[in-house]
Design a protein around this motif. Structure first.
Motif, short mmCIF file in Angstrom:
data_model
loop_
_atom_site.label_atom_id
_atom_site.label_comp_id
_atom_site.label_asym_id
_atom_site.label_seq_id
_atom_site.Cartn_x
_atom_site.Cartn_y
_atom_site.Cartn_z
N LYS A 1 4.15 1.95 32.48
CA LYS A 1 2.99 1.06 32.56
C LYS A 1 2.26 1.02 31.23
CE LYS A 1 1.76 1.74 37.47
NZ LYS A 1 0.67 2.13 38.38
N ALA A 2 2.26 2.14 30.51
CA ALA A 2 1.56 2.19 29.22
C ALA A 2 2.13 1.18 28.23
CB ALA A 2 1.64 3.60 28.64
N ILE A 3 3.45 1.04 28.21
CA ILE A 3 4.07 0.07 27.30
C ILE A 3 3.66 -1.34 27.68
CG2 ILE A 3 6.28 -0.97 26.66
CD1 ILE A 3 7.46 1.83 26.63
N GLY A 4 3.65 -1.64 28.99
CA GLY A 4 3.24 -2.97 29.44
C GLY A 4 1.80 -3.27 29.08
N CYS A 5 0.91 -2.30 29.29
CA CYS A 5 -0.51 -2.51 28.97
C CYS A 5 -0.70 -2.65 27.46
CB CYS A 5 -1.34 -1.36 29.51
SG CYS A 5 -1.48 -1.34 31.32
N GLN A 6 0.11 -1.93 26.70
CA GLN A 6 0.03 -2.03 25.25
C GLN A 6 0.36 -3.45 24.78
OE1 GLN A 6 2.47 0.88 23.29
NE2 GLN A 6 1.35 0.73 21.37
N LYS A 7 1.30 -4.10 25.46
CA LYS A 7 1.64 -5.48 25.12
C LYS A 7 0.44 -6.41 25.34
CE LYS A 7 5.92 -4.45 24.20
NZ LYS A 7 6.42 -4.47 22.79
N VAL A 8 -0.32 -6.14 26.41
CA VAL A 8 -1.53 -6.94 26.67
C VAL A 8 -2.56 -6.71 25.58
CG1 VAL A 8 -3.46 -7.32 28.25
CG2 VAL A 8 -1.15 -6.97 29.16
N LEU A 9 -2.77 -5.45 25.21
CA LEU A 9 -3.74 -5.15 24.16
C LEU A 9 -3.36 -5.82 22.84
CD1 LEU A 9 -4.57 -1.35 24.69
CD2 LEU A 9 -5.68 -3.36 25.66
N GLN A 10 -2.08 -5.82 22.51
CA GLN A 10 -1.62 -6.48 21.29
C GLN A 10 -1.91 -7.97 21.34
OE1 GLN A 10 2.53 -5.38 21.12
NE2 GLN A 10 2.10 -3.33 20.38
N GLU A 11 -1.70 -8.57 22.50
CA GLU A 11 -1.97 -10.01 22.68
C GLU A 11 -3.46 -10.30 22.47
OE1 GLU A 11 -1.06 -14.05 23.93
OE2 GLU A 11 0.18 -12.37 23.23
N LEU A 12 -4.31 -9.38 22.88
CA LEU A 12 -5.76 -9.57 22.82
C LEU A 12 -6.39 -9.05 21.53
CD1 LEU A 12 -6.63 -8.52 26.48
CD2 LEU A 12 -6.51 -10.85 25.58
N GLY A 13 -5.60 -8.34 20.73
CA GLY A 13 -6.15 -7.74 19.52
C GLY A 13 -7.06 -6.57 19.80
N LEU A 14 -6.76 -5.83 20.87
CA LEU A 14 -7.58 -4.68 21.26
C LEU A 14 -6.84 -3.38 21.00
CD1 LEU A 14 -9.01 -5.96 24.68
CD2 LEU A 14 -10.13 -6.00 22.44
N LYS A 15 -7.57 -2.27 21.05
CA LYS A 15 -7.01 -0.94 20.86
C LYS A 15 -7.07 -0.17 22.18
CE LYS A 15 -8.63 -0.78 16.07
NZ LYS A 15 -9.48 -0.05 15.09
N ALA A 16 -6.39 0.97 22.20
CA ALA A 16 -6.38 1.81 23.41
C ALA A 16 -7.79 2.22 23.82
CB ALA A 16 -5.51 3.04 23.17
N GLU A 17 -8.66 2.42 22.85
CA GLU A 17 -10.03 2.84 23.16
C GLU A 17 -10.82 1.76 23.90
OE1 GLU A 17 -12.25 1.67 18.96
OE2 GLU A 17 -11.60 3.72 19.30
N ASN A 18 -10.30 0.52 23.87
CA ASN A 18 -10.96 -0.59 24.57
C ASN A 18 -10.48 -0.75 26.00
OD1 ASN A 18 -10.43 -2.23 21.49
ND2 ASN A 18 -12.43 -1.50 22.18
N MET A 19 -9.60 0.14 26.43
CA MET A 19 -8.96 0.01 27.74
C MET A 19 -9.30 1.18 28.65
SD MET A 19 -4.91 0.07 28.46
CE MET A 19 -4.40 1.03 29.87
N MET A 20 -9.49 0.84 29.92
CA MET A 20 -9.75 1.83 30.96
C MET A 20 -8.74 1.59 32.08
SD MET A 20 -13.34 2.18 33.06
CE MET A 20 -13.62 3.41 34.32
N ASN A 21 -8.39 2.64 32.81
CA ASN A 21 -7.49 2.42 33.94
C ASN A 21 -7.83 3.33 35.11
OD1 ASN A 21 -6.09 4.70 32.40
ND2 ASN A 21 -4.88 4.61 34.27
N PHE A 22 -7.47 2.85 36.31
CA PHE A 22 -7.59 3.60 37.56
C PHE A 22 -6.19 3.80 38.13
CE2 PHE A 22 -11.83 1.90 37.20
CZ PHE A 22 -12.67 2.78 37.90
N GLY A 23 -5.89 5.00 38.57
CA GLY A 23 -4.58 5.24 39.17
C GLY A 23 -4.54 6.52 39.96
N ASP A 24 -3.35 6.83 40.52
CA ASP A 24 -3.24 8.02 41.37
C ASP A 24 -1.88 8.68 41.35
OD1 ASP A 24 -1.71 7.26 44.27
OD2 ASP A 24 -2.38 5.59 43.05
N GLY A 25 -0.82 7.97 40.90
CA GLY A 25 0.53 8.49 41.05
C GLY A 25 1.22 8.85 39.75
#
Length: 268
Positions: free
Chosen positions: A194-218
């Motif tokens: 999932k991290a690789i997929g989310c990284q692709k979104v951040l690249q598209e938006l010009g954002l960094k990991a510090e701009n991202m939050m996530n909720f999960g459990d598994g």
């Protein structure tokens, strides 16, 4: 807590797992507070995404109705702009690799399922498959040759001895197993997450990991919890996820997501 609160103002996008995070997998219960959360995030200009092991077929209507901005599906192997339908990234299995996996699983007396972008097929539908997949996708059509004419992003093991399956040497550097049910594991590319997929979104938006939050459990959220600037685990999360979390919140039934976002002062 003070250090966590310092991270919150940097958040521009939040990704949510589905099962036992946005909604309860076994009962399909999703609290009304989730709709409130997505509305308030939109009002504040914070984008949203779904980061799930499910494919698009498995993104249920009540989750689609939340109108997220992005889908990171199939454990990051398929990424789509939910507003435009544009595919931002995809990572498929080769037919040769699939045939190697099938040969191994047959030798291990395990069934298997193919995961395409918006459909799933299974080698055999039985009680073992029903127990694992039924609550998520309902009954699947049997088609052991589905991969021959369709793009496959992931496979699933299906067996009553899933915890005993071990990858042979020929596959151990190509794929990995991520257990999500006593009868089933996701078969994902060695570099897939999932991290690789989310990284692709951040690249598209010009954002960094510090701009991202996530909720999960598994366990399929493991890499995401290492990557994101701010990670929140649900109360019932796997112990490894609880250990990695910046913040642990209440259960789905007790409005855990709303409580966390309010506690972190991201929404009122």
């Amino acid at each position: 807590m003070e250090k966590i609160l310092e991270k919150a103002p940097k958040i521009k996008i939040i990704f949510f797992d589905i099962d036992d995070t946005l909604r309860v997998k076994d009962s399909a219960f999703m609290p009304e507070s989730i709709t409130e959360v997505f509305y308030k995030l939109r009002e504040k200009g914070i984008m949203t995404g779904i980061a799930t092991g499910r494919n698009l077929f498995g993104v249920v209507p009540e989750v689609r109705a939340l109108k997220p901005d992005f889908y990171v599906a199939i454990n990051g192997a398929y990424v789509e702009n939910a507003q435009t339908g544009e595919v931002l990234y995809k990572n498929t299995f080769s037919k040769e690799l699939i045939e190697e996996i099938i040969t191994w699983l047959k030798n291990e007396q395990s069934g298997y399922s193919f995961v395409a972008a918006d459909s799933l097929k299974i080698s055999k539908w039985d009680k073992i498959a029903s127990d694992a997949i039924g609550p998520v996708y309902s009954e699947l059509e049997e088609n052991p040759n589905y991969y021959k004419t369709n793009e496959i992003y992931q496979m699933l093991t299906i067996s009553d001895h899933d915890d005993q399956l071990e990858l042979p040497e020929i596959l151990s550097d190509k794929i990995r197993l991520v257990r999500w049910h006593p009868n089933s594991s996701d078969i994902v590319p060695m570099e897939g997450s999932k991290a690789i997929g989310c990284q692709k979104v951040l690249q598209e938006l010009g954002l960094k990991a510090e701009n991202m939050m996530n909720f999960g459990d598994g366990l399929n959220d493991r890499e995401l919890f290492d990557f994101a600037g701010l990670s929140v685990a649900m109360k019932i999360s796997h112990p490894e996820i609880l250990e990695k979390a910046d913040y642990i919140t209440d259960s789905v039934e007790n409005d855990g997501i709303l409580k966390a976002l309010q506690a972190l002062k991201i929404i009122d």
